[in-house]
Design a protein around this motif. Structure first.
Motif, PDB file in Angstrom:
ATOM      1  N   LYS A 173       0.575  -1.078   0.072  1.00 22.72           N
ATOM      2  CA  LYS A 173       0.064   0.228   0.072  1.00 22.72           C
ATOM      3  C   LYS A 173       1.153   0.862   0.398  1.00 22.72           C
ATOM      4  N   ARG A 177       0.219   4.119  -3.053  1.00 20.72           N
ATOM      5  CA  ARG A 177      -0.116   5.128  -2.883  1.00 20.72           C
ATOM      6  C   ARG A 177       0.868   5.994  -2.521  1.00 20.72           C
ATOM      7  N   LYS A 179       4.062   6.435  -0.771  1.00 22.23           N
ATOM      8  CA  LYS A 179       4.408   6.667   0.184  1.00 22.23           C
ATOM      9  C   LYS A 179       6.164   6.855  -0.070  1.00 22.23           C
TER      10      LYS A 179
END
Length: 213
Positions: A173, A177, A179
């Motif tokens: 994730k 996303r 990050k």
């Protein structure tokens, strides 16, 4: 959220005959009825847990129980709706589809990972159980994203993460996303590993996947 429960139903199958009712002490019309109980999950996936056929007086509703195997062969159609009887097969089918899709997705990921491991490039993102790289890990499952900083011959230099998760999904994730693009996502230090050791980590199941933009 899981929604489940059960509900009792009664199906009126109509008057079958007229004869003496011991309770009313006179001739009464007798109806065939079916009392059944249906359990459900999310009101869609249903299955029947109880059913009882009865021949009952249309006035006092007293009567006798009947065996399903004696009644059902004589019926023109089954009195319990199809979805109530076989709705559970939809859940089984859904689970089968999810399992098949997960299996296919896993095979695709394994093939892709093997290809990228064979030809590493700078900025490749490895989802790794970094606990396998630590002498005294806090947990046996510590999934994080390791980014290839450079490749020198048979040696790969990695940027190492500042955050880890108990499941690989947490690290994937972070990739999806964006990050991992944050300036503080990776630690200031790096880690160099021979390609043979990286492959050994893969064989040991420590490398979950490899992503390349």
């Amino acid at each position: 959220m899981l929604i489940w429960g059960s509900k009792g139903e009664i199906a009126d199958l109509g008057v079958q005959a007229t004869h003496n009712c011991p309770t009313c002490e006179r001739d009464r019309p007798f109806k065939l009825a079916l009392q059944y109980k249906v359990h459900h999950i999310w009101y869609l996936f249903k299955w029947v847990t109880q059913k009882q056929y009865m021949l009952v007086c249309d006035v006092c509703h007293r009567g006798s129980k009947l065996e399903a195997k004696e009644v059902e062969p004589k019926l023109a159609r089954h009195p319990i709706p199809l979805l109530s009887r076989y709705g559970w097969t939809l859940l089984v089918g859904l689970i089968a589809v999810v399992v098949a899709f997960s299996s296919f997705e896993g095979q695709q990921r394994n093939t892709r990972t093997a290809e990228l491991l064979g030809a590493p490039r700078a900025n490749d993102l490895y989802v790794v159980n970094v606990a396998k790289l630590l002498k005294n890990p806090e947990s046996s499952l510590m999934y994080g994203v390791m980014r290839v900083k450079s490749v020198h011959g048979s040696e790969i230099e990695f940027d190492v993460p500042t955050v880890t998760y108990s499941k690989a999904a947490g690290a994937t994730k972070d990739i999806s996303r964006g990050k991992v693009s944050s300036s503080d996502y990776f630690a200031p230090r790096t880690l160099s590993l021979p390609m043979a050791e990286v492959q050994a980590l893969r064989n040991d199941g420590a490398i979950h996947s490899v992503e390349r933009n």
